[in-house]
Design an enzyme around this catalytic site. Structure first.
Site, mmCIF file in Angstrom:
data_model
loop_
_atom_site.group_PDB
_atom_site.id
_atom_site.type_symbol
_atom_site.label_atom_id
_atom_site.label_comp_id
_atom_site.label_asym_id
_atom_site.label_seq_id
_atom_site.Cartn_x
_atom_site.Cartn_y
_atom_site.Cartn_z
ATOM 1 N NE ARG A 73 -3.005 -1.341 3.121
ATOM 2 C CZ ARG A 73 -3.475 -1.050 4.336
ATOM 3 N NH1 ARG A 73 -4.209 0.021 4.508
ATOM 4 N NH2 ARG A 73 -3.208 -1.826 5.360
ATOM 5 C CD GLN B 203 8.132 -14.529 6.561
ATOM 6 O OE1 GLN B 203 8.037 -13.307 6.563
ATOM 7 N NE2 GLN B 203 7.159 -15.309 6.990
ATOM 8 C CE1 TYR C 157 3.869 -8.150 14.354
ATOM 9 C CE2 TYR C 157 2.087 -6.669 13.780
ATOM 10 C CZ TYR C 157 2.526 -7.933 14.112
ATOM 11 O OH TYR C 157 1.626 -8.955 14.203
ATOM 12 N N GLY D 247 -6.810 -8.603 14.914
ATOM 13 C CA GLY D 247 -7.040 -9.856 15.604
ATOM 14 C C GLY D 247 -7.578 -9.554 17.002
ATOM 15 C CD GLU E 24 -5.042 -12.683 13.173
ATOM 16 O OE1 GLU E 24 -4.832 -11.809 12.320
ATOM 17 O OE2 GLU E 24 -4.794 -12.495 14.389
ATOM 18 C CG ASN F 129 -2.343 -9.393 18.509
ATOM 19 O OD1 ASN F 129 -1.502 -8.965 19.298
ATOM 20 N ND2 ASN F 129 -2.060 -10.265 17.551
ATOM 21 C CE1 TYR G 53 25.786 28.811 -0.600
ATOM 22 C CE2 TYR G 53 27.641 29.473 -1.971
ATOM 23 C CZ TYR G 53 26.975 28.507 -1.249
ATOM 24 O OH TYR G 53 27.484 27.241 -1.154
ATOM 25 C CB SER H 286 26.058 46.045 -0.989
ATOM 26 O OG SER H 286 25.650 46.384 0.310
#
Ligand code: UD1
Ligand code: MG
Length: 458
Positions: free
Chosen positions: A20, A77, A110, A150, A164, A179, A359, A398
């Site tokens: 998402r 995983q 998480y 859940g 769940e 949960n 600058y 200046s």
């Protein structure tokens, strides 16, 4: 930083696809207050001095490896078969080089739930060592809208069942205790429980939550810790949720800044970075943005519409309105930078001033020096950068261009409009501009002649 009673390991889940977000950047690396969300979480957990840290990752593991360096181990995983399966992937990394399992406490977090407080983590671990010796501690909360979370079916703090949303009956869905996903489990029990979890459920996944049901079946107690702060367990799944988390973080930080003695004229328009340091009696006017790496001492005034990053402002300094301080900008005591001034990798020593349209890049500006409006340090030739060094009390007229590398001595004056490419000695006047031609009455004679011509042509 206080260590927990037993050795602690963190397992941070971050293998979800994060679709998402619609991003090439790993979800947990999206920044909040200028810092990846995962690093916010790691910092809170680091306060418990964990012995091991394992981040479980699927896609984008190179990005996580680069962000984490050697501060945590990665476990991969692939494919992603659920939260229980994700935790199982950490077993190897947790057992350490000798292959002996980790026997301390394991805190499962998480990566996309970044703002769990250290105190909450500690409360979970303390509960794990309660007199009834729970097998699992689950962090739960009661959201306004329980949505797809859940459910935690509990009585007197003991969990009867974890279910769940997709698997829940109507009666179970009516339960408001949800949960958060976070758990604390003893290392010597975690993987034995996980090994007994199946995937016969609505999603065909190995649910981490089922370790509670397995332990309950063995007659073990599983405990719930409930946080009343739903924000701390809020997950970030979309750009909109990212922006909401940013807004909540900023709101808290603004309150903290004011509690610590800074005046924010319009707090909701000031944006801090995760590491902004503010002294006392600092005033921050409207619409100021702090990027990372800013330190502000006492009695500094930051006027409206400034963008400040990687800068140090010493006591009594003043900035803006409409100034930009980039990394390496240092304003020593009572130095002043005014409107439309950009400062990068440059030090203004005590009391130096650059009040308008300037600058200053790769420069050293001596104490009490005055930099006139429109002064530019020409620090770049398209290939390399060069330094400009300006002495104490020097006066730069200046619209001067200081073509680096160049030095201007103490008390020297550079006349307005000069393009200075060679060093100026202490006390010298340097004037680099065309000789002035002076013609008294010339303009009057010109106008008279032209007006006559115009009449003749009619
Ligand atoms: C999970 C919980 C749910 C809880 C909710 C809170 C389970 C079975 N469900 O549901 O009870 O209310 O979080 O937000 O645990 N992840 C992996 N590998 C996977 C799957 C997930 O690393 O195979 C990671 C994700 O990156 C994410 C976290 O685990 O950080 C949770 O995954 P998510 O898909 O959001 O779980 P939910 O189904 O929302
Ligand atoms: Mg989720």
């Amino acid at each position: 930083m206080t260590e927990t009673a037993s050795p602690l390991a963190l397992v941070v889940l971050a293998a979800g696809k994060g679709t998402r977000m619609k991003s090439d950047l790993h979800k947990v690396l999206h920044p909040i207050a200028g810092r990846p969300m995962l690093m916010h979480l790691m910092a809170s957990a680091d306060a418990l001095v964990p012995q091991r840290k394992v981040v479980v990752v699927g896609a984008g593991r190179e990005q996580l490896a680069a962000a984490l360096g050697d501060s945590a181990e990665l476990a991969v995983q692939d494919p992603q078969l659920g939260t229980g399966h994700a935790v199982q992937q950490a077993e190897g990394a947790l057992s350490g080089p000798d292959g002996a399992g980790f026997s301390g406490d394991v805190l499962i977090l998480y990566g996309d739930v970044p703002f769990v407080r250290t105190e909450t983590m500690r409360a979970m671990l303390e509960r794990l060592h309660g007199p009834d010796n729970p097998a699992v501690v689950v962090l739960a909360f009661e959201p306004e809208n329980a949505l797809q979370y859940g459910r935690v079916i509990a009585e007197d703090g003991a969990i009867k069942k974890m279910v769940e949303h997709k698997d829940a009956t109507e009666a179970e869905r009516a339960c408001r205790l949800c949960n958060s996903g976070l758990m604390a489990v003893r290392g010597d029990q975690l993987f034995k429980l996980l090994a007994r979890v199946g995937n016969d459920n609505a999603q065909g996944e190995y649910y981490l939550t089922d370790i509670v049901n397995v332990a309950n079946g063995d007659g073990r107690v599983c405990a719930v810790v409930v946080t009343d702060d739903a924000d701390e367990v809020a997950g970030i799944n979309s750009r909109a949720e990212l922006a909401e988390a940013e807004a909540r973080w900023q709101h808290k930080r603004r309150l903290q800044a004011m509690a610590d003695g800074a005046s924010l004229v319009a707090p909701e328009t000031v944006w801090f970075a995760w590491d902004t340091k503010l002294g006392r009696d600092v005033t921050v006017e409207q619409n100021v943005v702090f990027g990372p790496g800013v330190t502000v001492a006492d009695n500094v005034v930051i006027h409206a519409f400034c963008h400040i990053e990687g800068a140090r402002l010493e006591s009594g300094a003043s900035v803006g309105p409409f100034a930009r301080l980039r990394p390496g900008a240092v304003l020593e005591e009572k130095a002043r930078v005014g409107n439309f001034v950009e400062v990068k990798n440059a030090v203004l020593h005590a009391g130096a001033k650059a009040n308008h349209l300037t600058y200053l890049g790769d420069a050293d500006v001596g104490a009490g020096a005055n930099i006139g409006a429109g002064t530019i340090t020409c620090n770049y030739d398209g290939y390399f950068k060069y330094r400009t060094v300006i002495g104490e009390r020097a006066f730069i007229g200046s619209n001067s261009a200081l073509i680096a590398p160049v030095k201007v001595g103490a008390d020297a004056i550079v006349a307005a409009g000069s393009a200075v490419s060679r060093d100026v000695a202490d006390g010298e006047l340097r004037l680099v501009r065309g000789e002035q031609l002076v013609k008294p009455g010339w303009a009057d004679r010109f106008h008279d002649a032209m007006k006559r011509k115009k009449v003749e042509r009619k």
